[in-house]
Design a protein around this motif. Sequence first.
Motif, PDB file in Angstrom:
ATOM      1  N   GLY A   1      -7.863  -0.010  -4.417  1.00 35.24           N
ATOM      2  CA  GLY A   1      -7.942   0.526  -3.058  1.00 35.24           C
ATOM      3  C   GLY A   1      -7.505  -0.450  -1.991  1.00 35.24           C
ATOM      4  N   PHE A   2      -6.821  -1.535  -2.388  1.00 36.74           N
ATOM      5  CA  PHE A   2      -6.306  -2.486  -1.398  1.00 36.74           C
ATOM      6  C   PHE A   2      -5.185  -3.296  -2.016  1.00 36.74           C
ATOM      7  CE2 PHE A   2      -9.594  -4.827  -3.647  1.00 36.74           C
ATOM      8  CZ  PHE A   2      -9.035  -6.081  -3.852  1.00 36.74           C
TER       9      PHE A   2
ATOM     10  N   VAL B   1     -11.466  -2.483   3.319  1.00 35.02           N
ATOM     11  CA  VAL B   1     -11.507  -1.169   2.679  1.00 35.02           C
ATOM     12  C   VAL B   1     -12.373  -0.211   3.496  1.00 35.02           C
ATOM     13  CG1 VAL B   1     -12.310   0.091   0.640  1.00 35.02           C
ATOM     14  CG2 VAL B   1     -11.025  -2.032   0.368  1.00 35.02           C
TER      15      VAL B   1
ATOM     16  N   ALA C   1      -5.551  -1.993   3.449  1.00 42.23           N
ATOM     17  CA  ALA C   1      -6.135  -0.820   2.802  1.00 42.23           C
ATOM     18  C   ALA C   1      -5.481   0.430   3.379  1.00 42.23           C
ATOM     19  CB  ALA C   1      -7.647  -0.778   3.018  1.00 42.23           C
TER      20      ALA C   1
ATOM     21  N   SER D   1     -13.556   9.075   0.029  1.00 44.32           N
ATOM     22  CA  SER D   1     -13.001   8.374  -1.142  1.00 44.32           C
ATOM     23  C   SER D   1     -13.320   9.092  -2.442  1.00 44.32           C
ATOM     24  CB  SER D   1     -13.548   6.942  -1.193  1.00 44.32           C
ATOM     25  OG  SER D   1     -14.971   6.951  -1.224  1.00 44.32           O
TER      26      SER D   1
ATOM     27  N   GLY E   1     -10.416   0.992   6.491  1.00 43.60           N
ATOM     28  CA  GLY E   1      -9.490   2.058   6.118  1.00 43.60           C
ATOM     29  C   GLY E   1     -10.200   3.382   5.938  1.00 43.60           C
ATOM     30  N   GLU E   2     -11.375   3.352   5.309  1.00 47.59           N
ATOM     31  CA  GLU E   2     -12.132   4.580   5.081  1.00 47.59           C
ATOM     32  C   GLU E   2     -12.662   5.158   6.387  1.00 47.59           C
ATOM     33  OE1 GLU E   2     -15.042   3.380   2.235  1.00 47.59           O
ATOM     34  OE2 GLU E   2     -13.693   3.666   0.520  1.00 47.59           O
TER      35      GLU E   2
ATOM     36  N   SER F   1      -4.471  -3.764   8.104  1.00 46.99           N
ATOM     37  CA  SER F   1      -4.378  -5.062   7.426  1.00 46.99           C
ATOM     38  C   SER F   1      -5.065  -6.155   8.230  1.00 46.99           C
ATOM     39  CB  SER F   1      -2.913  -5.448   7.196  1.00 46.99           C
ATOM     40  OG  SER F   1      -2.255  -5.689   8.428  1.00 46.99           O
TER      41      SER F   1
ATOM     42  N   VAL G   1       0.843  -1.204   0.000  1.00 46.38           N
ATOM     43  CA  VAL G   1       0.000   0.000   0.000  1.00 46.38           C
ATOM     44  C   VAL G   1       0.872   1.246   0.000  1.00 46.38           C
ATOM     45  CG1 VAL G   1      -1.542   1.390   1.443  1.00 46.38           C
ATOM     46  CG2 VAL G   1      -2.066  -1.016   1.022  1.00 46.38           C
TER      47      VAL G   1
END
Length: 272
Positions: free
Chosen positions: A202-203, A253, A219, A268, A256-257, A233, A159
């Motif tokens: 995105g990952f 994902v 992500a 995003s 992460g967001e 992760s 990443v």
Amino acid sequence: MGNTFVSEDPNEPDETRSGNGVQAVERVVRALEILAKEGSAAVGDMAEWMGVHKSTASRILGALETHGFVQQSSRRGKYQLGVGLLRVASSIPRRLSLVHTARPVLEDLAQQFGETVNLAVRRDVYAVNVDQAMGSANLATYDWIGNLTPLYATSSGKVFLAYLHSSDREELFHQIELKSLTPHTHSRQQLEKELPDIVQKGFATTHGELEDGLNAIAAPVFGHMGDVIGAVSLSGPAFRFEPEDDVVVKAVVSAGEEITERMGGPASHDRS
């Protein structure tokens, strides 16, 4: 008082008389957002973008200037964000500790899948795990916190590599000795082919590239400047963990967001 938004245009509703204070606040926020995006703007342009009379835009900017939130730039008549905003912003970083902010998200992810969840940051040519949440399905309780793991063989590391500027990534590759840690460790050629896909999807995933039999997905976590400040992760043994499973991908994902949002990073759809 000089800072009260009272309309000078008889055809424009008076926020104060109408009691619509929310509208006034929204206009102030809109003015700050415009200046943040444009860098600087004249009163007339601000009025047009905000959809208000020029006198209203002038009054809003004047009030913000009084408190130092905007200032006139060297080009007379144009306004830009002022140093007064730093007084407000300076208290934010102390509260936005990445580890503290991400912790509940890591725990939720570990509980959902029963596997190990790590939060990593980049340090030079390594990904460093700074926090970890253990799932109930773990066969062992290996502690990854503080470990320096190679960027090229971990999902978090991929990443970080993927979101680097190409010149910075090239410089890093000159510093990294790409060793074959397992039969599945990728070569530089394989990595360079894979990295653009990571940004698009995105990952990033790994399949036994750091340790044989260990799979992982990561992500990115973005900071308020839009740069990658960390990676979350999820990893597990290959016999039961498939990192590209749709449910797993969506959850990681989303994690992460969520951390990005809590850290004040861009949504995003706002990231290029």
